[in-house]
Scaffold this active site. Sequence first.
Site, PDB file in Angstrom:
ATOM      1  N   GLY A  57      60.295  54.032  54.061  1.00  0.00           N
ATOM      2  CA  GLY A  57      60.855  55.099  53.224  1.00  0.00           C
ATOM      3  C   GLY A  57      62.324  54.883  52.944  1.00  0.00           C
ATOM      4  CE  LYS A  70      78.742  47.617  39.243  1.00  0.00           C
ATOM      5  NZ  LYS A  70      77.772  46.991  40.146  1.00  0.00           N
ATOM      6  CG  LEU A 122      66.279  45.147  52.145  1.00  0.00           C
ATOM      7  CD1 LEU A 122      66.991  45.952  53.226  1.00  0.00           C
ATOM      8  CD2 LEU A 122      67.258  44.184  51.469  1.00  0.00           C
ATOM      9  N   GLY A 130      70.079  44.208  44.595  1.00  0.00           N
ATOM     10  CA  GLY A 130      68.989  44.629  45.485  1.00  0.00           C
ATOM     11  C   GLY A 130      68.048  45.646  44.860  1.00  0.00           C
TER      12      GLY A 130
HETATM   13  P1  FAD Z   1      65.080  49.723  54.438  1.00  0.00           P
HETATM   14  O1  FAD Z   1      66.132  50.593  53.890  1.00  0.00           O
HETATM   15  O2  FAD Z   1      65.409  48.933  55.672  1.00  0.00           O
HETATM   16  O3  FAD Z   1      63.824  50.621  54.721  1.00  0.00           O
HETATM   17  C1  FAD Z   1      62.805  50.210  55.579  1.00  0.00           C
HETATM   18  C2  FAD Z   1      61.895  51.373  55.853  1.00  0.00           C
HETATM   19  O4  FAD Z   1      60.784  50.915  56.608  1.00  0.00           O
HETATM   20  C3  FAD Z   1      62.525  52.496  56.642  1.00  0.00           C
HETATM   21  O5  FAD Z   1      62.116  53.741  56.135  1.00  0.00           O
HETATM   22  C4  FAD Z   1      61.946  52.307  58.037  1.00  0.00           C
HETATM   23  O6  FAD Z   1      61.868  53.513  58.758  1.00  0.00           O
HETATM   24  C5  FAD Z   1      60.552  51.817  57.674  1.00  0.00           C
HETATM   25  N1  FAD Z   1      59.881  51.093  58.753  1.00  0.00           N
HETATM   26  C6  FAD Z   1      60.209  49.898  59.286  1.00  0.00           C
HETATM   27  N2  FAD Z   1      59.348  49.586  60.274  1.00  0.00           N
HETATM   28  C7  FAD Z   1      58.460  50.601  60.347  1.00  0.00           C
HETATM   29  C8  FAD Z   1      57.340  50.870  61.178  1.00  0.00           C
HETATM   30  N3  FAD Z   1      56.970  50.036  62.160  1.00  0.00           N
HETATM   31  N4  FAD Z   1      56.673  52.003  60.983  1.00  0.00           N
HETATM   32  C9  FAD Z   1      57.039  52.886  60.002  1.00  0.00           C
HETATM   33  N5  FAD Z   1      58.079  52.679  59.196  1.00  0.00           N
HETATM   34  C10 FAD Z   1      58.788  51.553  59.370  1.00  0.00           C
HETATM   35  N6  FAD Z   1      71.446  46.819  46.629  1.00  0.00           N
HETATM   36  C11 FAD Z   1      71.999  47.223  45.472  1.00  0.00           C
HETATM   37  O7  FAD Z   1      71.290  47.343  44.468  1.00  0.00           O
HETATM   38  N7  FAD Z   1      73.332  47.504  45.388  1.00  0.00           N
HETATM   39  C12 FAD Z   1      74.167  47.352  46.442  1.00  0.00           C
HETATM   40  O8  FAD Z   1      75.360  47.633  46.323  1.00  0.00           O
HETATM   41  C13 FAD Z   1      73.628  46.888  47.656  1.00  0.00           C
HETATM   42  N8  FAD Z   1      74.395  46.711  48.723  1.00  0.00           N
HETATM   43  C14 FAD Z   1      73.846  46.229  49.867  1.00  0.00           C
HETATM   44  C15 FAD Z   1      74.662  45.944  50.969  1.00  0.00           C
HETATM   45  C16 FAD Z   1      74.123  45.403  52.119  1.00  0.00           C
HETATM   46  C17 FAD Z   1      75.015  45.045  53.255  1.00  0.00           C
HETATM   47  C18 FAD Z   1      72.728  45.190  52.223  1.00  0.00           C
HETATM   48  C19 FAD Z   1      72.116  44.657  53.475  1.00  0.00           C
HETATM   49  C20 FAD Z   1      71.904  45.494  51.154  1.00  0.00           C
HETATM   50  C21 FAD Z   1      72.458  45.988  49.978  1.00  0.00           C
HETATM   51  N9  FAD Z   1      71.651  46.246  48.876  1.00  0.00           N
HETATM   52  C22 FAD Z   1      72.226  46.641  47.704  1.00  0.00           C
HETATM   53  C23 FAD Z   1      70.217  46.114  48.955  1.00  0.00           C
HETATM   54  C24 FAD Z   1      69.602  47.503  49.146  1.00  0.00           C
HETATM   55  O9  FAD Z   1      70.260  48.179  50.182  1.00  0.00           O
HETATM   56  C25 FAD Z   1      68.133  47.359  49.482  1.00  0.00           C
HETATM   57  O10 FAD Z   1      67.532  46.569  48.504  1.00  0.00           O
HETATM   58  C26 FAD Z   1      67.472  48.706  49.496  1.00  0.00           C
HETATM   59  O11 FAD Z   1      68.144  49.606  50.316  1.00  0.00           O
HETATM   60  C27 FAD Z   1      66.025  48.598  49.908  1.00  0.00           C
HETATM   61  O12 FAD Z   1      65.867  48.570  51.275  1.00  0.00           O
HETATM   62  P2  FAD Z   1      64.383  48.706  51.814  1.00  0.00           P
HETATM   63  O13 FAD Z   1      63.851  50.011  51.392  1.00  0.00           O
HETATM   64  O14 FAD Z   1      63.654  47.479  51.435  1.00  0.00           O
HETATM   65  O15 FAD Z   1      64.569  48.626  53.384  1.00  0.00           O
END
Ligand code: FAD
Length: 505
Positions: free
Chosen positions: A15, A81, A336, A348
């Site tokens: 999420g 932006k 990610l 991202g």
């Molecule tokens: P996450 O936010 O890590 O979410 C993972 C989810 O999985 C969480 O809800 C967690 O609870 C759940 N989960 C994991 N394991 C389990 C489990 N076993 N059971 C149940 N739930 C689980 N993108 C941009 O477009 N602009 C930016 O400026 C930018 N800056 C960034 C800066 C940094 C340093 C980083 C690292 C990334 C940046 N990004 C940016 C990328 C962006 O943050 C990500 O693409 C975006 O937040 C997506 O993350 P996610 O949802 O894939 O992962």
Amino acid sequence: MNDVNNIKSIVIVGGGSAGWMTASALAKVIGCDNCQITLVESEDIGTVSVGEATIPQIQLFNTILDIDESEFIRFTNATFKLGIEFIDWKEKGHRYFHPFGNYGTNMEALPFHHFWLKMQDEPAFSNLSNFSLASVGAYANKFMHPSTQQNSPLAGINYAYHFDATLYAKFLRNYSTSRGVSRIEGKVDEVMLNPVSGMIESLILNDNTVLNGDLFIDCSGFKGLLIEQALKTGYEDWTHLLPCNKAIAMPCLSKKTLNPYTQSTAQSVGWTWRIPLQNRVGNGYVYSSEFMSDDKAHALLFNKLESDPLADINQLQWVTGMRKKSWNKNCIAIGLSAGFVEPLESTGLHLIQSAIAKLMTLFPSKDFAQCDIDLFNQQTETEYHRIRDFIILHYKLTNRDDSEFWRYCKNIDMPDSLKQKIAMFSENGRIFRHDNELFNETSWLAVMHGQGIKPKSYHPLVDRLNPDEIKRRLKNIESVISRSADVMPDHEAYILKNYTPNDTF
Ligand code: FAD
């Protein structure tokens, strides 16, 4: 119609932004009447809680969801932006702007920049940014929405947002659940695979709940709970090409004007970001653990804050690269879990949006046609490779040699695809956009010029136009842009007037 083969149940794990963007798009496009959409997330595990700067394509995503822009801007404390300012990247003391929108206007069926290249040594025309409304407007801290008058230069304004990523996920969570997406708070403990097909059959949660599904979307973040831990898909590691693998983030209150642009400042190792939101500034430091200790990184960022931190430090770590296949069997990795290239150009969230668009186009039936899966993976690979190349460009073309880190970057062995881009531009100023790649001619020009490439020549057909006529036209374009920027309102005043209740900042 016999719909026995249709996907009836989709389970999304995670999420963060990826999970909720995917859930929202599925709820909007497919709907929850004929297909059950379930998202499981764990507050104990949390999200990366970064991702605050975007590129203009996000507008399209929000529009497809019929999101009201004002509501979204208020909810997420968003600002506008117009591009990114790169400070100290080419060398210390140097800065350049990567704008959204175009430079000048094409003339005689040739891209504008070839005419500029011919005249760039004339002091009156040397500043490329003067030919970009986004750059001139941004540096004057101006912003307005594109004019509806088609022939006005103000109609070409192209913009993205800075926003609070956690609030954006919350906004989309409300959006999704109000349209029928079921949210489960829980931790996925086990992934059950079919022993014959290897497909994912169900997930077992920490309270023994069993979640069955036809299609599983892995939005579990860097660890890739389904795509990697369960399906062992494999990962392409690009650390040798882009050595930064850690970041810290720390918000603080703003002490400065509300800039309509992101700032990226190169440091002796890596770079820091400054992202102004309505109520605070997002600060971060991206560095390489090979060249900098965590303690030093913390001290560096802390010393750069313009006011006291508003939260504890958020420490993040990754392996730059991408999953060998984003779509494997009945599992699609989005966000990610699919891969990560550092956030230098705010890609991202766009990669999430793009994966969702491909999923909609190639939406499977229970047969999971391999040709669809292959196309999805092929397009994803091309997209990541092109973005990777664009990011390498910033590091490779530097004059900096004041640290081990920058000396390493100067010696990076570039992929052939990037070598070709640089060679083409260096010779005749030519820029080609391959395979519908994300970054357009403006972006490549801004960064190749900004990082110091001076092409030997320009398109030969430019010489068909008399030099005085070229100068006259360049002067005219520059003056139209300057006058257009003059009439744009102040960014901060624009937000106060249109989006914030009373005295939010
Ligand atoms: P996450 O936010 O890590 O979410 C993972 C989810 O999985 C969480 O809800 C967690 O609870 C759940 N989960 C994991 N394991 C389990 C489990 N076993 N059971 C149940 N739930 C689980 N993108 C941009 O477009 N602009 C930016 O400026 C930018 N800056 C960034 C800066 C940094 C340093 C980083 C690292 C990334 C940046 N990004 C940016 C990328 C962006 O943050 C990500 O693409 C975006 O937040 C997506 O993350 P996610 O949802 O894939 O992962």
